[in-house]
Design a protein around this motif. Structure first.
Motif, mmCIF file in Angstrom:
data_model
loop_
_atom_site.group_PDB
_atom_site.id
_atom_site.type_symbol
_atom_site.label_atom_id
_atom_site.label_comp_id
_atom_site.label_asym_id
_atom_site.label_seq_id
_atom_site.Cartn_x
_atom_site.Cartn_y
_atom_site.Cartn_z
ATOM 1 N N MET A 13 -59.702 2.021 -2.921
ATOM 2 C CA MET A 13 -58.743 3.048 -3.331
ATOM 3 C C MET A 13 -59.189 4.426 -2.849
ATOM 4 O O MET A 13 -58.376 5.221 -2.373
ATOM 5 C CB MET A 13 -58.583 3.050 -4.853
ATOM 6 N N LEU A 14 -60.472 4.697 -2.947
ATOM 7 C CA LEU A 14 -61.002 5.983 -2.499
ATOM 8 C C LEU A 14 -60.803 6.163 -0.995
ATOM 9 O O LEU A 14 -60.330 7.210 -0.539
ATOM 10 C CB LEU A 14 -62.487 6.089 -2.853
ATOM 11 N N SER A 15 -61.126 5.137 -0.224
ATOM 12 C CA SER A 15 -60.989 5.252 1.232
ATOM 13 C C SER A 15 -59.525 5.329 1.653
ATOM 14 O O SER A 15 -59.173 6.096 2.551
ATOM 15 C CB SER A 15 -61.700 4.099 1.930
ATOM 16 N N SER A 16 -58.648 4.573 1.011
ATOM 17 C CA SER A 16 -57.231 4.640 1.378
ATOM 18 C C SER A 16 -56.624 5.984 0.980
ATOM 19 O O SER A 16 -55.791 6.535 1.708
ATOM 20 C CB SER A 16 -56.449 3.489 0.752
ATOM 21 N N SER A 17 -57.052 6.546 -0.135
ATOM 22 C CA SER A 17 -56.559 7.863 -0.546
ATOM 23 C C SER A 17 -57.025 8.941 0.426
ATOM 24 O O SER A 17 -56.254 9.826 0.805
ATOM 25 C CB SER A 17 -57.048 8.207 -1.951
ATOM 26 N N LEU A 18 -58.274 8.867 0.842
ATOM 27 C CA LEU A 18 -58.806 9.838 1.797
ATOM 28 C C LEU A 18 -58.096 9.723 3.146
ATOM 29 O O LEU A 18 -57.744 10.730 3.761
ATOM 30 C CB LEU A 18 -60.312 9.639 1.961
ATOM 31 N N LEU A 19 -57.862 8.508 3.586
ATOM 32 C CA LEU A 19 -57.162 8.287 4.848
ATOM 33 C C LEU A 19 -55.731 8.822 4.779
ATOM 34 O O LEU A 19 -55.259 9.478 5.718
ATOM 35 C CB LEU A 19 -57.154 6.801 5.189
ATOM 36 N N ALA A 20 -55.041 8.576 3.677
ATOM 37 C CA ALA A 20 -53.671 9.065 3.519
ATOM 38 C C ALA A 20 -53.634 10.590 3.480
ATOM 39 O O ALA A 20 -52.736 11.215 4.061
ATOM 40 C CB ALA A 20 -53.056 8.492 2.250
ATOM 41 N N MET A 21 -54.610 11.204 2.827
ATOM 42 C CA MET A 21 -54.662 12.662 2.753
ATOM 43 C C MET A 21 -54.884 13.264 4.142
ATOM 44 O O MET A 21 -54.208 14.221 4.533
ATOM 45 C CB MET A 21 -55.782 13.097 1.813
ATOM 46 N N CYS A 22 -55.797 12.700 4.898
ATOM 47 C CA CYS A 22 -56.075 13.212 6.248
ATOM 48 C C CYS A 22 -54.881 12.991 7.174
ATOM 49 O O CYS A 22 -54.545 13.863 7.977
ATOM 50 C CB CYS A 22 -57.321 12.549 6.814
ATOM 51 N N ALA A 23 -54.236 11.842 7.068
ATOM 52 C CA ALA A 23 -53.064 11.568 7.899
ATOM 53 C C ALA A 23 -51.925 12.520 7.551
ATOM 54 O O ALA A 23 -51.230 13.020 8.444
ATOM 55 C CB ALA A 23 -52.618 10.119 7.716
ATOM 56 N N GLY A 24 -51.727 12.796 6.285
ATOM 57 C CA GLY A 24 -50.681 13.732 5.873
ATOM 58 C C GLY A 24 -50.945 15.136 6.377
ATOM 59 O O GLY A 24 -50.032 15.826 6.836
ATOM 60 N N GLN A 26 -52.614 15.911 9.041
ATOM 61 C CA GLN A 26 -52.405 15.900 10.490
ATOM 62 C C GLN A 26 -50.921 15.961 10.829
ATOM 63 O O GLN A 26 -50.510 16.692 11.735
ATOM 64 C CB GLN A 26 -53.035 14.641 11.094
ATOM 65 N N VAL A 27 -50.108 15.224 10.104
ATOM 66 C CA VAL A 27 -48.660 15.229 10.351
ATOM 67 C C VAL A 27 -48.080 16.614 10.086
ATOM 68 O O VAL A 27 -47.254 17.111 10.856
ATOM 69 C CB VAL A 27 -47.958 14.157 9.485
ATOM 70 N N VAL A 28 -48.523 17.259 9.022
ATOM 71 C CA VAL A 28 -48.033 18.603 8.709
ATOM 72 C C VAL A 28 -48.419 19.582 9.813
ATOM 73 O O VAL A 28 -47.612 20.411 10.232
ATOM 74 C CB VAL A 28 -48.570 19.074 7.334
ATOM 75 N N TYR A 32 -45.513 21.649 11.866
ATOM 76 C CA TYR A 32 -45.399 23.100 11.766
ATOM 77 C C TYR A 32 -46.144 23.846 12.868
ATOM 78 O O TYR A 32 -45.867 25.005 13.112
ATOM 79 C CB TYR A 32 -45.902 23.585 10.406
ATOM 80 N N ARG A 33 -47.087 23.210 13.527
ATOM 81 C CA ARG A 33 -47.872 23.802 14.610
ATOM 82 C C ARG A 33 -48.360 25.208 14.265
ATOM 83 O O ARG A 33 -47.931 26.199 14.852
ATOM 84 C CB ARG A 33 -47.058 23.855 15.892
ATOM 85 N N PRO A 34 -49.258 25.324 13.310
ATOM 86 C CA PRO A 34 -49.717 26.656 12.909
ATOM 87 C C PRO A 34 -50.557 27.313 13.994
ATOM 88 O O PRO A 34 -51.237 26.646 14.767
ATOM 89 C CB PRO A 34 -50.565 26.378 11.665
ATOM 90 N N ASP A 35 -50.478 28.622 14.060
ATOM 91 C CA ASP A 35 -51.283 29.398 14.995
ATOM 92 C C ASP A 35 -52.619 29.673 14.314
ATOM 93 O O ASP A 35 -52.706 30.494 13.408
ATOM 94 C CB ASP A 35 -50.572 30.704 15.338
ATOM 95 N N GLY A 54 -42.565 24.782 15.579
ATOM 96 C CA GLY A 54 -42.012 23.445 15.735
ATOM 97 C C GLY A 54 -40.525 23.413 15.432
ATOM 98 O O GLY A 54 -39.753 22.736 16.093
ATOM 99 N N LEU A 55 -40.103 24.166 14.441
ATOM 100 C CA LEU A 55 -38.692 24.207 14.075
ATOM 101 C C LEU A 55 -37.892 24.953 15.131
ATOM 102 O O LEU A 55 -36.768 24.593 15.448
ATOM 103 C CB LEU A 55 -38.530 24.882 12.711
ATOM 104 N N LYS A 56 -38.481 25.988 15.715
ATOM 105 C CA LYS A 56 -37.791 26.791 16.715
ATOM 106 C C LYS A 56 -37.482 25.963 17.965
ATOM 107 O O LYS A 56 -36.421 26.087 18.552
ATOM 108 C CB LYS A 56 -38.673 27.982 17.079
ATOM 109 N N GLU A 57 -38.401 25.103 18.372
ATOM 110 C CA GLU A 57 -38.197 24.287 19.562
ATOM 111 C C GLU A 57 -37.163 23.196 19.335
ATOM 112 O O GLU A 57 -36.493 22.769 20.253
ATOM 113 C CB GLU A 57 -39.514 23.644 19.985
#
Length: 67
Positions: A13-24, A26-28, A32-35, A54-57
């Motif tokens: 559960m700990l490893s899957s939660s950490l993986l989901a947090m990191c993947a989320g 990365q997707v964000v 949004y492609r922050p500067d 990202g929204l502008k393009e």
């Protein structure tokens, strides 16, 4: 055995939660492609402009259906 859960289940559960947090995160960042550059001189108050690159393009002209 934290919380009455076996160590194997706890670690899964700990490893899957950490993986989901990191993947989320990365997707964000892909969406949004922050500067993340640090300017040499900080901007004066009111000069800082933030945009969602990202929204502008992805912005398209609205499709009007012909009926």
């Amino acid at each position: 055995m934290p919380g009455g859960v076996p160590w194997s289940a706890y670690l899964k559960m700990l490893s899957s939660s950490l993986l989901a947090m990191c993947a989320g995160a990365q997707v964000v960042h892909w969406y949004y492609r922050p500067d993340l550059t640090i300017p040499e001189i900080p901007p004066k108050p009111g000069e800082l402009k933030t945009e969602l690159l990202g929204l502008k393009e992805r912005r398209h002209e609205p499709h009007v259906s012909q009926q």
